[in-house]
Enzyme design. Structure first.
Site, PDB file in Angstrom:
ATOM      1  N   SER A  24       0.829  -1.195   0.000  1.00 41.64           N
ATOM      2  CA  SER A  24       0.000   0.000   0.000  1.00 41.64           C
ATOM      3  C   SER A  24       0.871   1.256   0.000  1.00 41.64           C
ATOM      4  O   SER A  24       1.649   1.471  -0.920  1.00 41.64           O
ATOM      5  CB  SER A  24      -0.950  -0.039   1.204  1.00 41.64           C
ATOM      6  OG  SER A  24      -1.872   1.028   1.165  1.00 41.64           O
ATOM      7  N   ASP A  68     -10.698  -4.539  -4.151  1.00 38.12           N
ATOM      8  CA  ASP A  68     -10.101  -3.511  -3.301  1.00 38.12           C
ATOM      9  C   ASP A  68     -10.892  -2.207  -3.469  1.00 38.12           C
ATOM     10  O   ASP A  68     -10.918  -1.622  -4.556  1.00 38.12           O
ATOM     11  CB  ASP A  68      -8.640  -3.297  -3.699  1.00 38.12           C
ATOM     12  CG  ASP A  68      -7.859  -2.495  -2.675  1.00 38.12           C
ATOM     13  OD1 ASP A  68      -8.454  -1.605  -2.037  1.00 38.12           O
ATOM     14  OD2 ASP A  68      -6.643  -2.741  -2.533  1.00 38.12           O
ATOM     15  N   HIS A  97      -8.423  -4.679   0.383  1.00 33.30           N
ATOM     16  CA  HIS A  97      -7.152  -4.007   0.629  1.00 33.30           C
ATOM     17  C   HIS A  97      -6.367  -4.594   1.804  1.00 33.30           C
ATOM     18  O   HIS A  97      -5.156  -4.421   1.878  1.00 33.30           O
ATOM     19  CB  HIS A  97      -7.406  -2.512   0.879  1.00 33.30           C
ATOM     20  CG  HIS A  97      -6.180  -1.667   0.760  1.00 33.30           C
ATOM     21  ND1 HIS A  97      -5.473  -1.519  -0.423  1.00 33.30           N
ATOM     22  CD2 HIS A  97      -5.511  -0.917   1.680  1.00 33.30           C
ATOM     23  CE1 HIS A  97      -4.446  -0.729  -0.231  1.00 33.30           C
ATOM     24  NE2 HIS A  97      -4.439  -0.341   1.040  1.00 33.30           N
TER      25      HIS A  97
END
Length: 398
Positions: A169, A234, A263
Protein backbone atom coordinates in the site's frame (compact mmCIF):
# COMPACT_ATOMS: atom_id res chain seq x y z
CA UNK A 1 -3.77 25.79 -4.36
CA UNK A 2 -0.91 23.37 -4.80
CA UNK A 3 0.19 23.73 -1.18
CA UNK A 4 -3.36 23.08 0.01
CA UNK A 5 -3.70 19.97 -2.14
CA UNK A 6 -0.31 18.70 -0.98
CA UNK A 7 -1.34 19.11 2.64
CA UNK A 8 -4.57 17.21 2.01
CA UNK A 9 -2.64 14.40 0.32
CA UNK A 10 -0.17 14.19 3.20
CA UNK A 11 -2.91 14.01 5.81
CA UNK A 12 -4.65 11.41 3.73
CA UNK A 13 -1.59 9.20 3.52
CA UNK A 14 -0.41 8.82 7.10
CA UNK A 15 -2.38 7.33 10.00
CA UNK A 16 -0.01 5.91 12.64
CA UNK A 17 -1.70 3.61 15.18
CA UNK A 18 -2.43 5.53 18.36
CA UNK A 19 -1.35 4.30 20.80
CA UNK A 20 1.43 2.13 19.36
CA UNK A 21 0.85 -1.61 19.68
CA UNK A 22 4.28 -2.27 21.22
CA UNK A 23 6.81 -0.57 23.43
CA UNK A 24 10.55 0.03 23.64
CA UNK A 25 11.66 0.51 27.25
CA UNK A 26 14.43 2.92 28.11
CA UNK A 27 17.76 1.10 28.45
CA UNK A 28 18.83 0.25 31.97
CA UNK A 29 22.21 1.71 32.90
CA UNK A 30 24.86 -0.99 32.71
CA UNK A 31 27.24 -1.46 35.60
CA UNK A 32 30.97 -1.43 34.93
CA UNK A 33 32.15 -4.67 33.46
CA UNK A 34 28.74 -5.66 32.08
CA UNK A 35 29.59 -5.22 28.43
CA UNK A 36 29.07 -8.67 27.06
CA UNK A 37 27.74 -8.83 23.50
CA UNK A 38 24.17 -9.43 22.47
CA UNK A 39 23.07 -12.09 20.03
CA UNK A 40 19.97 -12.17 17.91
CA UNK A 41 16.92 -12.38 20.14
CA UNK A 42 18.85 -11.35 23.27
CA UNK A 43 19.16 -7.96 24.86
CA UNK A 44 16.41 -7.72 27.50
CA UNK A 45 16.16 -3.97 27.00
CA UNK A 46 19.83 -3.12 27.42
CA UNK A 47 21.53 -1.43 24.47
CA UNK A 48 24.83 -3.31 24.64
CA UNK A 49 26.23 -3.31 21.14
CA UNK A 50 28.82 -0.79 20.08
CA UNK A 51 26.47 1.52 18.19
CA UNK A 52 23.91 1.38 21.02
CA UNK A 53 21.13 0.40 18.63
CA UNK A 54 19.84 -2.94 19.91
CA UNK A 55 16.56 -2.63 21.80
CA UNK A 56 13.81 -4.89 23.12
CA UNK A 57 10.26 -4.79 21.82
CA UNK A 58 7.64 -5.23 24.53
CA UNK A 59 4.11 -6.38 23.90
CA UNK A 60 5.21 -8.94 21.32
CA UNK A 61 6.36 -12.57 21.74
CA UNK A 62 10.03 -13.20 22.39
CA UNK A 63 11.71 -14.97 19.48
CA UNK A 64 15.25 -16.26 19.48
CA UNK A 65 15.78 -15.29 15.85
CA UNK A 66 14.44 -11.73 16.10
CA UNK A 67 16.49 -8.65 16.87
CA UNK A 68 15.24 -5.05 17.07
CA UNK A 69 17.25 -1.88 16.58
CA UNK A 70 16.96 1.88 16.60
CA UNK A 71 18.41 3.40 13.43
CA UNK A 72 19.18 7.07 12.90
CA UNK A 73 18.21 8.49 9.50
CA UNK A 74 19.90 11.29 7.58
CA UNK A 75 16.91 13.51 8.41
CA UNK A 76 17.61 13.20 12.14
CA UNK A 77 14.83 10.80 13.19
CA UNK A 78 15.27 7.39 14.79
CA UNK A 79 13.27 4.50 13.38
CA UNK A 80 12.69 1.12 15.00
CA UNK A 81 13.39 -1.93 12.84
CA UNK A 82 13.19 -5.66 13.47
CA UNK A 83 15.33 -8.30 11.79
CA UNK A 84 14.15 -11.91 11.51
CA UNK A 85 17.01 -14.31 10.82
CA UNK A 86 16.22 -17.52 8.95
CA UNK A 87 18.94 -20.17 9.11
CA UNK A 88 20.28 -21.01 5.68
CA UNK A 89 18.42 -18.20 3.89
CA UNK A 90 20.17 -16.64 0.92
CA UNK A 91 17.73 -13.80 0.24
CA UNK A 92 16.54 -10.97 2.47
CA UNK A 93 13.13 -9.30 2.29
CA UNK A 94 12.97 -5.60 3.23
CA UNK A 95 9.28 -5.04 4.04
CA UNK A 96 7.64 -1.59 4.07
CA UNK A 97 4.24 -2.04 5.71
CA UNK A 98 0.98 -0.29 4.95
CA UNK A 99 -0.83 2.53 6.67
CA UNK A 100 -2.31 2.44 10.19
CA UNK A 101 0.04 -0.44 11.12
CA UNK A 102 3.20 -0.78 13.15
CA UNK A 103 5.73 -3.45 14.05
CA UNK A 104 3.63 -4.82 16.88
CA UNK A 105 0.76 -5.56 14.52
CA UNK A 106 3.05 -6.89 11.80
CA UNK A 107 5.28 -8.96 14.10
CA UNK A 108 3.65 -12.37 13.59
CA UNK A 109 3.26 -11.82 9.85
CA UNK A 110 6.95 -11.01 9.53
CA UNK A 111 7.97 -14.12 11.49
CA UNK A 112 5.65 -16.34 9.44
CA UNK A 113 6.73 -14.87 6.11
CA UNK A 114 10.37 -15.41 6.99
CA UNK A 115 9.72 -19.06 7.81
CA UNK A 116 7.43 -19.85 4.87
CA UNK A 117 9.55 -18.07 2.25
CA UNK A 118 12.88 -19.15 3.79
CA UNK A 119 14.22 -15.60 3.74
CA UNK A 120 15.69 -13.21 6.25
CA UNK A 121 13.26 -10.35 6.79
CA UNK A 122 13.68 -6.76 7.88
CA UNK A 123 10.62 -4.71 8.80
CA UNK A 124 10.55 -1.19 10.20
CA UNK A 125 8.29 1.62 11.36
CA UNK A 126 8.26 4.90 9.49
CA UNK A 127 9.09 8.12 11.33
CA UNK A 128 6.16 8.88 13.63
CA UNK A 129 4.93 5.27 13.58
CA UNK A 130 5.18 2.88 16.51
CA UNK A 131 8.18 3.86 18.62
CA UNK A 132 9.98 5.67 15.81
CA UNK A 133 10.62 9.34 16.46
CA UNK A 134 9.66 12.31 14.30
CA UNK A 135 6.61 12.85 12.14
CA UNK A 136 5.49 10.87 9.10
CA UNK A 137 6.11 12.50 5.74
CA UNK A 138 6.97 11.41 2.24
CA UNK A 139 10.59 12.56 2.49
CA UNK A 140 11.01 11.00 5.93
CA UNK A 141 9.87 7.60 4.64
CA UNK A 142 12.52 7.81 1.92
CA UNK A 143 15.17 8.48 4.56
CA UNK A 144 13.70 5.73 6.76
CA UNK A 145 13.99 2.95 4.19
CA UNK A 146 17.47 4.13 3.20
CA UNK A 147 18.65 3.83 6.80
CA UNK A 148 17.15 0.35 7.08
CA UNK A 149 18.75 -0.72 3.81
CA UNK A 150 22.15 0.48 4.98
CA UNK A 151 21.70 -1.42 8.24
CA UNK A 152 20.98 -4.59 6.27
CA UNK A 153 24.17 -4.16 4.27
CA UNK A 154 26.51 -2.86 6.96
CA UNK A 155 25.26 -4.71 10.05
CA UNK A 156 23.68 -7.92 8.78
CA UNK A 157 25.90 -8.49 5.76
CA UNK A 158 23.18 -8.49 3.11
CA UNK A 159 24.14 -7.48 -0.41
CA UNK A 160 22.12 -5.47 -2.91
CA UNK A 161 21.83 -8.39 -5.32
CA UNK A 162 20.31 -10.60 -2.62
CA UNK A 163 17.67 -8.15 -1.36
CA UNK A 164 14.00 -8.16 -2.32
CA UNK A 165 12.09 -4.97 -1.56
CA UNK A 166 8.47 -5.50 -0.51
CA UNK A 167 6.07 -2.54 -0.40
CA UNK A 168 2.49 -2.77 0.81
CA UNK A 169 0.00 0.00 0.00
CA UNK A 170 1.60 3.30 1.07
CA UNK A 171 4.81 1.28 1.56
CA UNK A 172 5.03 0.97 -2.22
CA UNK A 173 6.19 4.62 -2.19
CA UNK A 174 9.48 4.25 -0.30
CA UNK A 175 9.95 0.81 -1.88
CA UNK A 176 9.90 2.09 -5.46
CA UNK A 177 11.89 5.19 -4.58
CA UNK A 178 14.73 3.04 -3.23
CA UNK A 179 14.38 0.42 -5.96
CA UNK A 180 14.81 3.11 -8.63
CA UNK A 181 18.27 3.87 -7.16
CA UNK A 182 19.57 0.29 -6.90
CA UNK A 183 20.62 -1.15 -10.29
CA UNK A 184 21.59 -4.56 -8.87
CA UNK A 185 18.54 -5.12 -6.67
CA UNK A 186 17.28 -8.71 -6.90
CA UNK A 187 13.51 -8.14 -7.07
CA UNK A 188 10.51 -6.04 -5.98
CA UNK A 189 7.09 -7.05 -4.63
CA UNK A 190 4.25 -4.52 -4.76
CA UNK A 191 1.29 -5.46 -2.55
CA UNK A 192 -1.87 -3.39 -3.18
CA UNK A 193 0.33 -0.55 -4.48
CA UNK A 194 -0.67 3.00 -5.41
CA UNK A 195 0.10 4.89 -8.61
CA UNK A 196 0.48 8.03 -6.52
CA UNK A 197 -1.13 9.59 -3.46
CA UNK A 198 -3.29 11.98 -5.44
CA UNK A 199 -4.46 9.28 -7.82
CA UNK A 200 -5.99 7.35 -4.94
CA UNK A 201 -8.26 10.31 -4.25
CA UNK A 202 -8.82 11.69 -7.74
CA UNK A 203 -8.69 10.07 -11.21
CA UNK A 204 -6.04 12.50 -12.48
CA UNK A 205 -4.29 11.72 -15.75
CA UNK A 206 -1.14 13.75 -15.21
CA UNK A 207 1.54 13.87 -12.53
CA UNK A 208 1.51 17.14 -10.62
CA UNK A 209 4.46 18.54 -8.71
CA UNK A 210 2.56 18.56 -5.43
CA UNK A 211 1.60 14.88 -5.64
CA UNK A 212 3.23 12.38 -3.27
CA UNK A 213 4.69 8.93 -3.95
CA UNK A 214 4.88 9.27 -7.72
CA UNK A 215 5.21 5.52 -8.25
CA UNK A 216 3.88 5.82 -11.78
CA UNK A 217 7.00 7.79 -12.73
CA UNK A 218 9.51 5.71 -10.77
CA UNK A 219 8.65 2.14 -11.71
CA UNK A 220 10.12 2.47 -15.25
CA UNK A 221 13.48 3.09 -13.53
CA UNK A 222 13.37 -0.29 -11.74
CA UNK A 223 15.52 -2.85 -13.53
CA UNK A 224 14.77 -6.03 -11.60
CA UNK A 225 11.75 -8.39 -11.76
CA UNK A 226 8.56 -6.92 -10.29
CA UNK A 227 5.71 -8.95 -8.80
CA UNK A 228 2.38 -7.15 -8.29
CA UNK A 229 -0.28 -8.51 -5.91
CA UNK A 230 -3.68 -6.81 -5.76
CA UNK A 231 -7.21 -7.72 -4.75
CA UNK A 232 -9.89 -7.40 -7.41
CA UNK A 233 -12.41 -6.13 -4.83
CA UNK A 234 -10.10 -3.51 -3.30
CA UNK A 235 -12.31 -0.52 -2.45
CA UNK A 236 -9.48 1.55 -0.96
CA UNK A 237 -6.87 1.41 -3.75
CA UNK A 238 -8.52 0.19 -6.93
CA UNK A 239 -6.97 -2.80 -8.63
CA UNK A 240 -6.31 -0.59 -11.67
CA UNK A 241 -3.37 0.91 -9.74
CA UNK A 242 -1.65 -2.46 -9.52
CA UNK A 243 -2.44 -3.32 -13.13
CA UNK A 244 -1.03 -0.02 -14.40
CA UNK A 245 2.19 -0.40 -12.40
CA UNK A 246 2.61 -3.95 -13.65
CA UNK A 247 2.20 -2.75 -17.25
CA UNK A 248 4.86 -0.09 -16.71
CA UNK A 249 7.39 -2.49 -15.14
CA UNK A 250 10.42 -3.28 -17.28
CA UNK A 251 10.74 -6.87 -16.07
CA UNK A 252 7.33 -8.31 -15.30
CA UNK A 253 6.70 -11.37 -13.16
CA UNK A 254 3.36 -13.17 -13.38
CA UNK A 255 1.04 -10.98 -11.27
CA UNK A 256 -1.45 -12.19 -8.70
CA UNK A 257 -4.92 -10.68 -8.95
CA UNK A 258 -6.70 -12.11 -5.92
CA UNK A 259 -10.34 -12.60 -6.85
CA UNK A 260 -12.58 -11.08 -4.19
CA UNK A 261 -9.59 -9.84 -2.17
CA UNK A 262 -9.80 -6.39 -0.62
CA UNK A 263 -7.15 -4.01 0.63
CA UNK A 264 -6.40 -5.61 3.97
CA UNK A 265 -6.97 -9.36 3.73
CA UNK A 266 -4.86 -10.75 0.89
CA UNK A 267 -2.71 -12.71 3.36
CA UNK A 268 -5.75 -14.84 4.19
CA UNK A 269 -6.00 -16.26 0.66
CA UNK A 270 -4.04 -19.50 0.09
CA UNK A 271 -2.84 -18.29 -3.31
CA UNK A 272 -1.06 -15.34 -1.66
CA UNK A 273 1.63 -17.33 0.13
CA UNK A 274 1.71 -19.95 -2.62
CA UNK A 275 2.42 -17.35 -5.30
CA UNK A 276 4.99 -15.57 -3.12
CA UNK A 277 6.83 -18.85 -2.56
CA UNK A 278 6.85 -19.52 -6.28
CA UNK A 279 8.22 -16.03 -6.92
CA UNK A 280 10.96 -16.23 -4.29
CA UNK A 281 11.93 -19.67 -5.57
CA UNK A 282 12.24 -18.35 -9.13
CA UNK A 283 14.29 -15.38 -7.98
CA UNK A 284 16.55 -17.62 -5.91
CA UNK A 285 17.20 -19.87 -8.91
CA UNK A 286 17.97 -16.96 -11.22
CA UNK A 287 21.49 -15.55 -11.38
CA UNK A 288 22.12 -12.24 -9.59
CA UNK A 289 22.45 -9.07 -11.69
CA UNK A 290 25.87 -8.57 -13.33
CA UNK A 291 28.39 -6.56 -11.33
CA UNK A 292 29.02 -3.91 -13.96
CA UNK A 293 28.46 -0.17 -13.65
CA UNK A 294 27.92 0.51 -17.35
CA UNK A 295 24.34 1.39 -18.38
CA UNK A 296 24.25 -1.41 -20.94
CA UNK A 297 25.27 -4.20 -18.62
CA UNK A 298 23.24 -2.94 -15.62
CA UNK A 299 20.01 -3.14 -17.59
CA UNK A 300 17.87 -6.29 -17.21
CA UNK A 301 19.37 -9.31 -18.96
CA UNK A 302 17.77 -11.03 -21.92
CA UNK A 303 14.66 -12.77 -20.59
CA UNK A 304 15.27 -15.77 -22.83
CA UNK A 305 18.52 -16.50 -21.02
CA UNK A 306 18.61 -15.37 -17.41
CA UNK A 307 15.28 -13.88 -16.30
CA UNK A 308 13.41 -15.85 -13.62
CA UNK A 309 10.60 -18.02 -14.87
CA UNK A 310 7.39 -16.06 -15.21
CA UNK A 311 9.11 -12.77 -16.00
CA UNK A 312 9.17 -10.67 -19.12
CA UNK A 313 11.56 -7.90 -20.08
CA UNK A 314 8.93 -5.56 -21.46
CA UNK A 315 11.38 -3.53 -23.52
CA UNK A 316 15.10 -3.25 -24.18
CA UNK A 317 16.26 -0.05 -22.54
CA UNK A 318 17.14 2.31 -25.39
CA UNK A 319 17.11 5.46 -23.30
CA UNK A 320 20.60 6.10 -21.92
CA UNK A 321 19.85 6.91 -18.32
CA UNK A 322 22.34 8.63 -16.06
CA UNK A 323 25.00 6.43 -14.54
CA UNK A 324 24.02 4.82 -11.26
CA UNK A 325 24.64 6.99 -8.22
CA UNK A 326 27.03 5.68 -5.53
CA UNK A 327 25.40 3.75 -2.69
CA UNK A 328 26.69 6.34 -0.22
CA UNK A 329 24.14 8.74 -1.64
CA UNK A 330 21.29 6.51 -2.71
CA UNK A 331 19.06 9.31 -3.86
CA UNK A 332 19.32 12.87 -5.08
CA UNK A 333 15.54 13.10 -4.77
CA UNK A 334 14.26 11.35 -7.88
CA UNK A 335 11.24 13.66 -7.84
CA UNK A 336 13.43 16.52 -9.09
CA UNK A 337 14.15 14.90 -12.41
CA UNK A 338 10.65 13.61 -13.02
CA UNK A 339 8.52 15.18 -15.70
CA UNK A 340 4.72 15.08 -15.80
CA UNK A 341 3.53 11.86 -17.32
CA UNK A 342 0.58 11.58 -19.59
CA UNK A 343 -2.37 9.39 -18.81
CA UNK A 344 -1.60 5.75 -18.33
CA UNK A 345 -4.57 5.17 -20.61
CA UNK A 346 -2.35 6.24 -23.50
CA UNK A 347 0.22 3.53 -22.86
CA UNK A 348 1.31 1.22 -25.62
CA UNK A 349 -1.20 -1.61 -25.60
CA UNK A 350 1.01 -3.94 -27.62
CA UNK A 351 2.97 -5.32 -24.67
CA UNK A 352 1.90 -8.78 -23.62
CA UNK A 353 2.33 -10.64 -20.37
CA UNK A 354 4.13 -13.93 -20.37
CA UNK A 355 1.31 -15.43 -18.37
CA UNK A 356 -1.20 -14.78 -21.22
CA UNK A 357 -3.99 -12.89 -19.38
CA UNK A 358 -6.61 -14.29 -21.76
CA UNK A 359 -6.04 -17.69 -20.25
CA UNK A 360 -6.87 -18.48 -16.61
CA UNK A 361 -3.89 -18.67 -14.26
CA UNK A 362 -3.73 -21.67 -12.02
CA UNK A 363 -2.61 -19.58 -9.06
CA UNK A 364 -5.56 -17.18 -9.30
CA UNK A 365 -8.47 -18.40 -11.42
CA UNK A 366 -8.12 -22.07 -10.53
CA UNK A 367 -6.48 -22.22 -7.09
CA UNK A 368 -5.04 -25.55 -6.13
CA UNK A 369 -5.78 -27.24 -2.87
CA UNK A 370 -3.48 -25.49 -0.36
CA UNK A 371 -0.86 -27.46 1.47
CA UNK A 372 -0.91 -27.77 5.24
CA UNK A 373 1.81 -25.15 5.62
CA UNK A 374 -0.28 -22.71 3.62
CA UNK A 375 -3.37 -23.49 5.70
CA UNK A 376 -1.36 -22.83 8.83
CA UNK A 377 -0.18 -19.50 7.44
CA UNK A 378 -3.76 -18.40 6.76
CA UNK A 379 -4.79 -19.45 10.24
CA UNK A 380 -2.03 -17.40 11.79
CA UNK A 381 -2.93 -14.38 9.69
CA UNK A 382 -6.51 -14.45 10.94
CA UNK A 383 -5.15 -13.64 14.37
CA UNK A 384 -3.22 -10.62 13.14
CA UNK A 385 -5.32 -7.52 13.68
CA UNK A 386 -4.04 -5.40 10.84
CA UNK A 387 -5.94 -2.48 9.34
CA UNK A 388 -4.72 -0.29 6.51
CA UNK A 389 -6.89 2.83 6.76
CA UNK A 390 -5.78 4.49 3.55
CA UNK A 391 -8.55 7.03 3.55
CA UNK A 392 -9.35 10.62 4.44
CA UNK A 393 -10.73 11.04 7.95
CA UNK A 394 -13.16 13.68 9.15
CA UNK A 395 -10.93 14.66 12.05
CA UNK A 396 -8.82 17.68 11.25
CA UNK A 397 -6.22 16.61 13.74
CA UNK A 398 -5.42 13.29 12.05
Amino acid sequence: MGAVTSTVAARFAFFPPNPPSYGVPAPAPAADGEGEGVGVGEGAGEEKDKDGGVVELTGVPRRGNVQARRLRTKRGTEVVAMYVRQTGARLTLLYSHGNAADLGQMFELFVELSAHLNVNLMGYDYSGYGQSSGKPSEQNTYADIEAVYRCLVETYGASEENIILYGQSVGSGPTLDLASCLPRLRAVVLHSPILSGLRVMYPVKHTYWFDIYKNIDKIPLVRCPVLVIHGTADEVVDCSHGRALWELAKVKYEPLWVKGGNHCNLELYPEYIKHLKKFVGAIERSPPPPNDESPESSAPPDSTQTDPEGTEDSRKSTDCREKTRPSADLRQNTDRREKPRGSTDRRDKSRKSVDHPDKPRASVDQPDRPRRSVDRFGGVMKSVRYIDCFRVTTSSGS
